[in-house]
Write an enzyme that holds these catalytic residues in place. Structure first.
Site, PDB file in Angstrom:
ATOM      1  N   TYR A  48      -7.364   5.665   4.406  1.00  0.00           N
ATOM      2  CA  TYR A  48      -7.376   4.662   3.341  1.00  0.00           C
ATOM      3  C   TYR A  48      -6.495   3.466   3.700  1.00  0.00           C
ATOM      4  CZ  TYR A  48      -5.916   2.015  -0.617  1.00  0.00           C
ATOM      5  OH  TYR A  48      -5.607   0.947  -1.418  1.00  0.00           O
ATOM      6  N   ASP A  60      -9.648   5.611  -2.248  1.00  0.00           N
ATOM      7  CA  ASP A  60      -8.522   6.280  -2.877  1.00  0.00           C
ATOM      8  C   ASP A  60      -9.046   6.992  -4.122  1.00  0.00           C
ATOM      9  OD1 ASP A  60      -8.935   4.274  -4.721  1.00  0.00           O
ATOM     10  OD2 ASP A  60      -6.912   3.443  -4.612  1.00  0.00           O
ATOM     11  N   GLU A  95       0.823  -1.208   0.000  1.00  0.00           N
ATOM     12  CA  GLU A  95       0.000   0.000   0.000  1.00  0.00           C
ATOM     13  C   GLU A  95       0.859   1.261   0.000  1.00  0.00           C
ATOM     14  OE1 GLU A  95      -3.075   0.257  -0.575  1.00  0.00           O
ATOM     15  OE2 GLU A  95      -3.551  -1.881  -0.505  1.00  0.00           O
TER      16      GLU A  95
END
Length: 234
Positions: free
Chosen positions: A138, A156, A55
């Site tokens: 997120y 996102d 991520e």
């Protein structure tokens, strides 16, 4: 004599998708994903550290640039402990050429906090995840859903674009109020089961079909119920 200014009418609050809309969207999205979803290495693990690395790397960086670096990084730093103990200069050098070099520093900072406070593990609850510098809403949602299987929303750029076009299509998609509403839409859509696949599907759909400039509306499984269809870039 002064004339009173007319009061601005407050905009009506945005409504969330109803149960039927939510079911239809989930079914179509998951069906599409099972046929067209990308085969990515971080989708074959539920290790919280591996999920976090992917991520952080994917922030503002295309998937094809991340793939070789993800494998190299995990070979060199296979755990929070190994990353926490590494020299900062080595960590920055290993990150090259992904750019945005604040990201490896944040990743190492998270690793050191995880080792110092949580035995080299990431906690599963949202509040504690958000207490880490470098983990925002997120990323916390991604870790919860991808690593721990929790029913957690994500938002996102790709996901926000999909949800705005399909369910809203009017207003400023980048306003704070709209962002809050899109988070609420995302949370309402997350299914009880198949959370991992659903959230991954949302990201793939925004990256592959509902793209920013030339969305593939003619092959989109959401077209019949999309409020932005047919999409007008103007």
């Amino acid at each position: 004599m002064t004339t009173a200014r007319p009061r601005k009418r407050a905009s009506a609050p945005q409504s969330l998708p109803g149960p039927a809309e939510r079911r239809r969207f989930r079914q179509r999205l998951l069906t599409w994903y099972r046929r067209h979803g990308r085969d990515l290495p971080w989708r074959k693990t539920d290790d919280p550290y591996h999920i976090l690395v992917s991520e952080i790397m994917l922030q503002q960086t295309q998937v094809d640039r991340v793939l070789p670096k993800y494998a190299e990084w995990l070979e060199k730093y296979p755990s929070f402990d190994s990353l926490a103990a590494a020299a900062e200069s080595d960590v920055t050098a290993t990150w090259y050429p992904l750019g945005y070099n604040i990201r490896p520093k944040r990743l190492q900072s998270i690793a050191r906090e995880a080792v110092a406070r949580y035995g080299g593990q990431l906690p599963a609850d949202e509040e504690t995840l958000l207490s880490f510098k470098g983990i925002g809403a997120y990323t916390a949602g991604a870790i919860q859903s991808f690593a721990f299987g929790k029913r957690a929303a994500i938002l996102d750029t790709n996901v926000a674009r999909v949800l705005f076009r399909v369910f809203i299509a009017t207003g400023d998609p980048k306003s704070h109020a709209m962002t809050r509403h899109l988070w609420a839409v995302s949370a309402a859509l997350v299914p009880v089961r198949h959370v991992f696949d659903f959230n991954q599907a949302l990201m793939d759909f925004g990256a592959m079909v509902c793209v920013a400039r030339k969305p593939r509306c003619l092959v989109c499984p959401m077209a019949r119920n999309c409020r932005a269809f047919p999409f007008d870039p103007a």
